[in-house]
Design a protein around this motif. Structure first.
Motif, short mmCIF file in Angstrom:
data_model
loop_
_atom_site.label_atom_id
_atom_site.label_comp_id
_atom_site.label_asym_id
_atom_site.label_seq_id
_atom_site.Cartn_x
_atom_site.Cartn_y
_atom_site.Cartn_z
N ASP A 6 5.28 -0.12 -19.34
CA ASP A 6 6.53 -0.53 -19.88
C ASP A 6 7.38 -1.63 -19.49
O ASP A 6 8.13 -1.29 -18.34
CB ASP A 6 7.31 0.85 -20.11
CG ASP A 6 8.65 0.86 -20.94
OD1 ASP A 6 8.86 -0.36 -21.29
OD2 ASP A 6 9.32 1.91 -21.33
N ALA A 7 7.13 -2.75 -19.86
CA ALA A 7 7.93 -3.96 -19.51
C ALA A 7 9.41 -3.81 -19.25
O ALA A 7 10.00 -4.82 -18.50
CB ALA A 7 7.63 -5.15 -20.32
N ASP A 8 10.23 -3.01 -20.15
CA ASP A 8 11.41 -2.88 -20.02
C ASP A 8 11.87 -1.76 -18.72
O ASP A 8 13.32 -1.73 -18.67
CB ASP A 8 12.21 -2.06 -21.39
CG ASP A 8 11.70 -3.13 -22.40
OD1 ASP A 8 11.87 -4.56 -22.23
OD2 ASP A 8 11.50 -2.68 -23.82
N VAL A 9 11.12 -1.47 -18.15
CA VAL A 9 11.51 -0.49 -17.13
C VAL A 9 11.47 -1.34 -15.69
O VAL A 9 10.53 -1.68 -15.33
CB VAL A 9 10.38 0.91 -17.03
CG1 VAL A 9 10.93 1.80 -15.89
CG2 VAL A 9 10.59 1.59 -18.33
N THR A 10 12.39 -0.92 -14.97
CA THR A 10 12.53 -1.25 -13.48
C THR A 10 12.82 -0.27 -12.59
O THR A 10 13.54 0.58 -12.93
CB THR A 10 13.75 -2.52 -13.32
OG1 THR A 10 13.55 -3.37 -14.35
CG2 THR A 10 13.79 -2.90 -11.83
N ARG A 11 12.08 -0.23 -11.66
CA ARG A 11 12.19 0.74 -10.60
C ARG A 11 12.58 0.26 -9.15
O ARG A 11 12.06 -0.75 -8.75
CB ARG A 11 11.12 1.62 -10.34
CG ARG A 11 10.50 2.57 -11.54
CD ARG A 11 11.31 3.87 -11.86
NE ARG A 11 11.31 4.66 -12.78
CZ ARG A 11 11.83 4.56 -13.90
NH1 ARG A 11 12.97 3.69 -14.04
NH2 ARG A 11 11.57 5.36 -14.95
N LEU A 12 13.42 1.08 -8.68
CA LEU A 12 14.06 0.72 -7.18
C LEU A 12 13.28 1.80 -6.30
O LEU A 12 13.74 2.87 -6.36
CB LEU A 12 15.55 0.82 -6.96
CG LEU A 12 16.30 0.46 -5.73
CD1 LEU A 12 15.84 -1.21 -5.44
CD2 LEU A 12 17.60 0.57 -5.86
N VAL A 13 12.59 1.27 -5.15
CA VAL A 13 12.01 2.01 -4.21
C VAL A 13 12.79 1.90 -2.91
O VAL A 13 12.92 0.92 -2.18
CB VAL A 13 10.62 1.61 -4.18
CG1 VAL A 13 10.01 2.57 -2.85
CG2 VAL A 13 9.74 1.70 -5.46
N GLY A 60 0.80 -1.39 -0.11
CA GLY A 60 0.04 0.13 0.09
C GLY A 60 0.95 1.31 -0.05
O GLY A 60 0.36 2.32 0.01
N TYR A 61 2.04 1.25 0.05
CA TYR A 61 2.93 2.22 -0.01
C TYR A 61 2.89 3.22 -1.41
O TYR A 61 3.04 2.39 -2.28
CB TYR A 61 4.30 1.92 0.41
CG TYR A 61 5.30 3.00 0.68
CD1 TYR A 61 5.05 4.14 1.27
CD2 TYR A 61 6.58 3.09 -0.04
CE1 TYR A 61 5.96 5.19 1.48
CE2 TYR A 61 7.62 3.95 0.06
CZ TYR A 61 7.19 5.13 0.70
OH TYR A 61 7.90 6.28 0.96
N HIS A 62 2.59 4.34 -1.12
CA HIS A 62 2.19 5.02 -2.49
C HIS A 62 3.41 5.01 -3.55
O HIS A 62 3.28 5.08 -4.79
CB HIS A 62 2.17 6.70 -1.97
CG HIS A 62 3.01 7.23 -1.37
ND1 HIS A 62 4.16 7.98 -2.45
CD2 HIS A 62 3.52 7.48 -0.05
CE1 HIS A 62 4.73 8.55 -1.44
NE2 HIS A 62 4.58 8.22 -0.25
N CYS A 63 4.80 4.94 -3.11
CA CYS A 63 5.93 4.82 -4.11
C CYS A 63 5.83 3.44 -4.78
O CYS A 63 6.32 3.33 -5.89
CB CYS A 63 7.08 5.09 -3.25
SG CYS A 63 7.58 6.79 -2.93
N VAL A 64 5.57 2.44 -3.83
CA VAL A 64 5.62 1.21 -4.47
C VAL A 64 4.27 1.26 -5.62
O VAL A 64 4.47 0.67 -6.63
CB VAL A 64 5.41 0.11 -3.70
CG1 VAL A 64 5.35 -1.27 -4.28
CG2 VAL A 64 6.63 -0.05 -2.60
N VAL A 65 3.36 1.70 -5.21
CA VAL A 65 2.14 1.75 -6.19
C VAL A 65 2.46 2.55 -7.43
O VAL A 65 2.26 2.04 -8.51
CB VAL A 65 1.01 2.37 -5.46
CG1 VAL A 65 -0.20 2.51 -6.45
CG2 VAL A 65 0.41 1.42 -4.34
N ALA A 66 3.09 3.65 -7.26
CA ALA A 66 3.49 4.50 -8.40
C ALA A 66 4.48 3.73 -9.29
O ALA A 66 4.17 3.96 -10.51
CB ALA A 66 3.91 5.65 -7.90
N ALA A 67 5.49 3.29 -8.62
CA ALA A 67 6.48 2.50 -9.68
C ALA A 67 5.95 1.43 -10.26
O ALA A 67 6.00 0.88 -11.33
CB ALA A 67 7.52 1.98 -8.67
#
Length: 203
Positions: A85-92, A71-78
């Motif tokens: 875009d399946a080629d994008v990875t985000r580190l939170v 439920g953390y907003h940054c995880v949801v946004a990522a």
């Protein structure tokens, strides 16, 4: 982090039954029943309430932490960004935060098909995490690493604490999730019926 809440709280069957029975909710439930029950019936009621409460404590600490992070907003946004875009990875990352998860189940005691008592429990789990990094790809939480983590767990009935324990958990923590868990506020795992909050810890 693979320990069950039962182990963390030291809540074996005998301990749980004693806490629920000796002046606890079993006594309150018996007092709400209009007629006196036989000893076998009273024992059966205590066993059923203990079993139901014990089932609440079978959750894994790692799963509870993950449910809170969902439920953390940054995880949801990522997750939303990477789902597009399946080629994008985000580190939170979370430097020094509290992750709180609260469950509020209730158990109904029925006599002759009528509810005579409602046992309301509250299970609260608060993690203090430092150095957390979560990898999100393709809309899924794929990997979590935590440098240090402590947990504060409390099981209460009305205003009475039944079980409580605070301690460090194994560190560093690495939770690999294979193909990942879909991140969506509306798809919380069935066993995690409760509320979750992530907040920055204040000194």
């Amino acid at each position: 982090m693979t320990g069950h809440l039962r182990d963390f709280l030291g809540a074996d069957d005998a301990t749980l039954t004693r806490l629920l029975t000796e002046g606890g909710p079993v006594k309150a439930a018996l007092g709400a029943i209009p007629r006196r029950l036989s000893r076998p019936a009273r024992d059966a009621l205590g066993a059923e309430l203990s079993a139901a409460t014990g089932g609440l404590l079978e959750e894994d600490l790692g799963s509870i932490l993950l449910n809170g992070l969902m439920g953390y907003h940054c995880v949801v946004a990522a997750a939303r960004e990477t789902a597009a875009d399946a080629d994008v990875t985000r580190l939170v990352t979370l430097d020094d935060h509290l992750v709180r998860v609260t469950y509020d189940p209730h158990l109904d005691v029925l006599v002759d098909q009528e509810r005579v008592y409602e046992l309301r429990l509250c299970l609260s789990v608060t993690f203090t995490v430092q150095g957390l990094a979560a990898t999100v790809r393709a809309g899924r939480l794929a990997h979590v690493r935590v440098a240090t983590c402590s947990a504060d767990v409390r099981l209460s009935w009305e205003e009475h604490t039944l079980l409580e324990h605070s301690d460090l958990v194994d560190a560093p923590l690495v939770i690999r999730l294979g193909a990942g868990i879909p991140v969506a506020r509306a798809t919380v795992p069935e066993q995690a019926r409760g509320t979750a909050r992530v907040a920055q810890r204040r000194a």
